[in-house]
Design a protein around this motif. Structure first.
Motif, short mmCIF file in Angstrom:
data_model
loop_
_atom_site.label_atom_id
_atom_site.label_comp_id
_atom_site.label_asym_id
_atom_site.label_seq_id
_atom_site.Cartn_x
_atom_site.Cartn_y
_atom_site.Cartn_z
N SER A 140 0.66 -1.34 -0.11
CA SER A 140 0.07 -0.06 -0.08
C SER A 140 0.82 1.34 -0.13
O SER A 140 0.36 2.23 -0.55
CB SER A 140 -1.01 0.00 1.18
OG SER A 140 -0.06 -0.03 2.33
N ASN A 141 2.12 1.16 0.36
CA ASN A 141 2.78 2.54 0.69
C ASN A 141 4.25 2.37 -0.12
O ASN A 141 5.30 2.97 0.13
CB ASN A 141 3.10 2.93 1.91
CG ASN A 141 3.58 1.98 2.94
OD1 ASN A 141 3.98 0.96 2.69
ND2 ASN A 141 3.39 2.21 4.06
N THR A 142 4.75 0.99 -0.36
CA THR A 142 5.96 0.58 -0.91
C THR A 142 6.08 0.13 -2.32
O THR A 142 5.27 -0.87 -2.77
CB THR A 142 6.72 -0.19 0.18
OG1 THR A 142 6.55 0.27 1.60
CG2 THR A 142 8.22 -0.38 0.02
N GLN A 146 9.86 3.25 0.10
CA GLN A 146 8.50 4.14 0.12
C GLN A 146 8.57 5.07 -0.97
O GLN A 146 9.52 5.74 -1.65
CB GLN A 146 8.18 4.86 1.26
CG GLN A 146 8.06 3.99 2.40
CD GLN A 146 7.34 4.63 3.73
OE1 GLN A 146 7.33 5.79 3.84
NE2 GLN A 146 6.87 3.86 4.67
N PRO A 195 -2.53 5.52 -0.54
CA PRO A 195 -1.99 4.20 -0.53
C PRO A 195 -2.15 4.18 -2.29
O PRO A 195 -2.83 4.43 -3.02
CB PRO A 195 -3.21 3.62 -0.20
CG PRO A 195 -4.00 4.59 0.74
CD PRO A 195 -3.88 5.87 0.22
N THR A 251 -1.66 6.23 -7.10
CA THR A 251 -2.43 6.22 -5.92
C THR A 251 -3.77 6.66 -5.89
O THR A 251 -4.45 7.03 -7.01
CB THR A 251 -1.45 6.95 -4.85
OG1 THR A 251 -1.66 8.46 -5.10
CG2 THR A 251 -0.01 6.90 -5.28
#
Length: 311
Positions: free
Chosen positions: A186-188, A212, A219, A234
């Protein structure tokens, strides 16, 4: 009844989605007296140049020479409950065997027998989003938060694949770019070794790494391959990962200005040989490049948002 000869505009690539939203047509009964000789392209700015054009179409798409009706021919005869198929993917292996994988809404996986043209049930897995990526001629199949597989054409089975150092339960999907396998949470975002696409162990020698996403406004929804790297969508914006050609640091990330957010992965249209993506974002239908985004086809945005269909 006398005939009236006139020239119609087939270069404009837009036409009314709902006819009641447009005014009445006007045809001037002189030969070509409204022909605009500056109309030399099919760009969206030319759509209202003052020449009679298509008023309403159904199952029609524009192209460079005008308009073309579209349809389909059914080649697979045993498609049970066709509307329950959520995703269909083109897959292959290193020996250049090719077929299609279809995913039903209940988690059932089917493979197309290309000799008999029938779908063959293979396995039932957890319900979730599936993504595929082809690297070095092999298609990798990932079920979000579950795991990765390849398809063994000889045995007719799926072979589990371990993505080294990655936690399968955290990975939402995979993509590919410049010979690297891309995976994201979700973030990487993580990219594989340039030697082994399943090796994500960080290394300055192989180029594998992760981090990241700087500039992400929410996200991560999906990563899509681009001609110059890949684009990270995102829920709030988009970030481009430009391929650097440097094996130690293969991708450079920066935010793409003016790009809206994408809520689900199937709102982005992608072709590997295209320089841009079309995406339905929080800013409407946008043409997304590595440097900027522009809003296009406002009629389509209004049509989708209006939830009114004319037949």
């Amino acid at each position: 009844m006398s005939q009236i000869t006139y020239r119609a505009n087939l270069s404009a690539k837009s036409f009314p989605m709902v006819a009641s939203n447009w005014g009445r047509t006007i045809i001037v009964p002189q030969y070509d007296n409204t022909f605009n000789r500056q109309l030399t392209s099919a760009e969206d700015v030319d759509k209202d140049a003052g020449i009679p054009q298509i008023y309403y179409c159904h199952n029609v798409l524009p192209h460079q020479q005008g308009f073309q009706s579209v349809g389909y021919t059914e080649i697979v005869t045993n498609t049970p409950d066709a509307y329950s198929y959520n995703q269909v993917f083109y897959i292959k292996d290193a020996s250049d065997n090719r077929t299609y994988l279809s995913i039903k809404s209940d988690g059932s996986w089917y493979i197309l027998n290309t000799t008999l043209n029938i779908w063959v049930f293979k396995v039932t897995r957890a319900v979730g989003n599936v993504t595929v990526a082809t690297v070095n001629g092999i298609t990798y199949i990932y079920l979000a938060n579950v795991g990765c597989w390849t398809y063994n054409f000889s045995a007719g089975t799926f072979t589990s694949v371990t993505l080294t150092t990655l936690t399968a339960a955290n990975i939402l999907g995979i993509s590919t770019s410049s010979g690297y396998l891309i995976a994201w949470t979700s973030n990487t975002v993580a990219w594989s070794s340039s030697v082994d696409p399943t090796d994500f162990t960080p290394s300055l020698v192989t180029g594998a790494g992760s981090g990241q996403v700087q500039g992400a406004a929410g996200p991560i929804t999906i990563c899509f391959q681009h001609l110059f790297g890949f684009i990270i969508y995102t829920t709030g914006n988009a970030v481009v990962a430009l391929f650097s050609g440097n094996a130690k640091y293969p991708f450079n990330l920066r935010e793409i200005p003016s790009t809206g957010g994408v809520s689900v992965s199937n709102l982005v249209a992608f072709e590997s040989n295209s320089g841009n993506h079309y995406a339905y974002t929080t800013s409407g239908v946008q043409l997304v490049s590595v440097s900027q985004s522009q809003t296009v086809f406002p009629e389509v945005t209004d049509f989708i948002a209006g939830k009114l269909f004319e037949d």
